[in-house]
Design an enzyme around this catalytic site. Structure first.
Site, mmCIF file in Angstrom:
data_model
loop_
_atom_site.group_PDB
_atom_site.id
_atom_site.type_symbol
_atom_site.label_atom_id
_atom_site.label_comp_id
_atom_site.label_asym_id
_atom_site.label_seq_id
_atom_site.Cartn_x
_atom_site.Cartn_y
_atom_site.Cartn_z
ATOM 1 C CD GLU A 21 -2.800 -1.130 2.528
ATOM 2 O OE1 GLU A 21 -3.908 -0.322 2.479
ATOM 3 O OE2 GLU A 21 -2.568 -1.841 3.337
ATOM 4 C CB SER A 148 -6.077 -0.892 -0.022
ATOM 5 O OG SER A 148 -5.265 0.215 0.843
ATOM 6 C CE1 TYR A 214 -7.199 4.331 -0.938
ATOM 7 C CE2 TYR A 214 -7.027 2.136 -1.533
ATOM 8 C CZ TYR A 214 -7.048 2.785 -0.567
ATOM 9 O OH TYR A 214 -6.838 2.563 0.445
ATOM 10 N NE ARG A 253 -12.996 2.983 6.600
ATOM 11 C CZ ARG A 253 -12.097 2.573 5.842
ATOM 12 N NH1 ARG A 253 -10.853 3.459 5.649
ATOM 13 N NH2 ARG A 253 -11.957 1.467 5.376
ATOM 14 C CG ASP A 255 -14.548 -0.733 6.560
ATOM 15 O OD1 ASP A 255 -14.783 0.449 6.842
ATOM 16 O OD2 ASP A 255 -13.532 -0.937 6.023
ATOM 17 C CD GLU A 268 -10.974 -4.481 6.396
ATOM 18 O OE1 GLU A 268 -9.777 -4.014 6.343
ATOM 19 O OE2 GLU A 268 -11.086 -5.374 5.382
ATOM 20 C CG ASN A 270 -9.404 -0.041 7.445
ATOM 21 O OD1 ASN A 270 -8.729 -0.714 6.909
ATOM 22 N ND2 ASN A 270 -10.783 -0.244 7.607
ATOM 23 N N GLY A 274 -7.001 5.608 5.274
ATOM 24 C CA GLY A 274 -6.715 6.364 4.275
ATOM 25 C C GLY A 274 -6.724 7.996 4.589
#
Length: 308
Positions: A21, A148, A214, A253, A255, A268, A270, A274
């Protein structure tokens, strides 16, 4: 007491690194660096190579804003290294980072706490593919330690399963098969340990993959998310519990998805999300009236309060 830019000292924004990443990390790192400089912080970008610790010490940095994604940056490795040399840093500590990055063990923990997550199995060898098939197709195949959506694939047959597993093993020796959830995807951003408004994600892609995250302009982000206030509050509380359960802290974060009956499933955590133009935490912050520069300032400010 009013916090001044000088209170942070000399700040290194760690970006780049050695993971898959790297490019996304560089983009987000530059954005964070520019925001800190605009706020008067003595901040400098540092591309984290294998000599990063000696560089941080030689240049007499006093604090680190971690913008490294993936292995070596989001998995507790750099966090532990920074603790060893006594440098405070942003985000989760060693344990929270490591558990958040490990999708398999994160889901085991959630499962043990009766937090909802989709059925899953680990694919350690070819014989395990039969167990995965028993979950019922379609399935999501994902490397356990990548972010990602790297190495992930939706599979709808045993033949596709074999190919997807082999592809995922290029990125990780630990690969997970997860029952496919058909329904809307939501993400809960967390700043100062507070859950921000949910974002609903829509993509014409099969799932929210690397390109959708992205590169694509076709991905839709909805904030307000479209849920009624009571339901959104319930999901925000679930996200907060899931975040704290893995020992994550500061910012991050969570999800999740809802199935056809509206049941939530955690996907998951994070711990270093990002911070690019397509990123979700800045989007949720804007919904709270917090611009990008203020968001970055608050994330850095939390590193002054952390006692590890």
């Amino acid at each position: 007491m009013t916090l001044l830019a000088s209170d942070f000292g000399k700040v290194a924004v760690l970006m780049g690194g050695l993971s898959a990443e790297r490019e996304v990390s560089l983009q987000g790192g530059r954005a964070v660096l520019e925001a800190l400089v605009r706020r008067g912080v003595d901040a400098h970008g540092v591309d984290a190579g294998r000599d990063v610790l000696s560089l941080l010490q030689q240049e007499r940095y006093e604090r680190v804003f971690i913008m490294l994604h993936g292995r070596g940056g989001e998995d507790g490795v750099i966090q532990g290294a920074l603790e060893t040399i006594g440098l405070p840093y942003t985000g989760s500590g060693v344990a929270g980072s490591a558990l958040g990055m490990d999708k398999f063990r994160c889901k085991l923990l959630w499962q043990g706490l009766s937090l909802p997550t989709a059925p899953f199995v680990m694919l350690e060898r070819e014989e395990d593919l039969e167990q995965a098939g028993a979950l019922g197709f379609p399935l999501m195949i994902k490397p356990s330690h990548e972010g990602s959506s790297i190495g992930m694939a939706k599979v709808e047959s045993p033949d596709q399963l074999q190919a997807a597993w082999q592809q995922a093993t290029r990125y990780d020796v630990e690969v997970m098969a997860e029952h496919w959830i058909e329904g809307p995807e939501y993400t809960a951003s967390i700043v100062d340990d507070r859950v921000l408004p949910l974002i609903r994600i829509e993509t014409p892609h099969t799932f929210y993959d690397y390109e959708a995250k992205y590169q694509a302009d076709s991905t839709g982000y909805h904030c307000p998310c479209g849920l009624d206030a009571t339901r959104e509050t319930e999901l925000k509380e679930l996200a907060g519990r899931a975040f704290r359960a893995v020992g994550a802290s500061g910012w991050g974060r969570v999800d999740m998805m809802l199935d056809a009956d509206g049941n939530p499933y955690l996907l998951e955590v994070n711990t270093v999300p990002g911070m690019t133009s397509h990123s979700l935490v800045p989007m949720a912050a804007r919904a709270e009236g917090m611009d990008f520069d203020e968001l970055v300032w608050r994330i850095l400010a939390a590193s002054l309060e952390t006692d590890r």
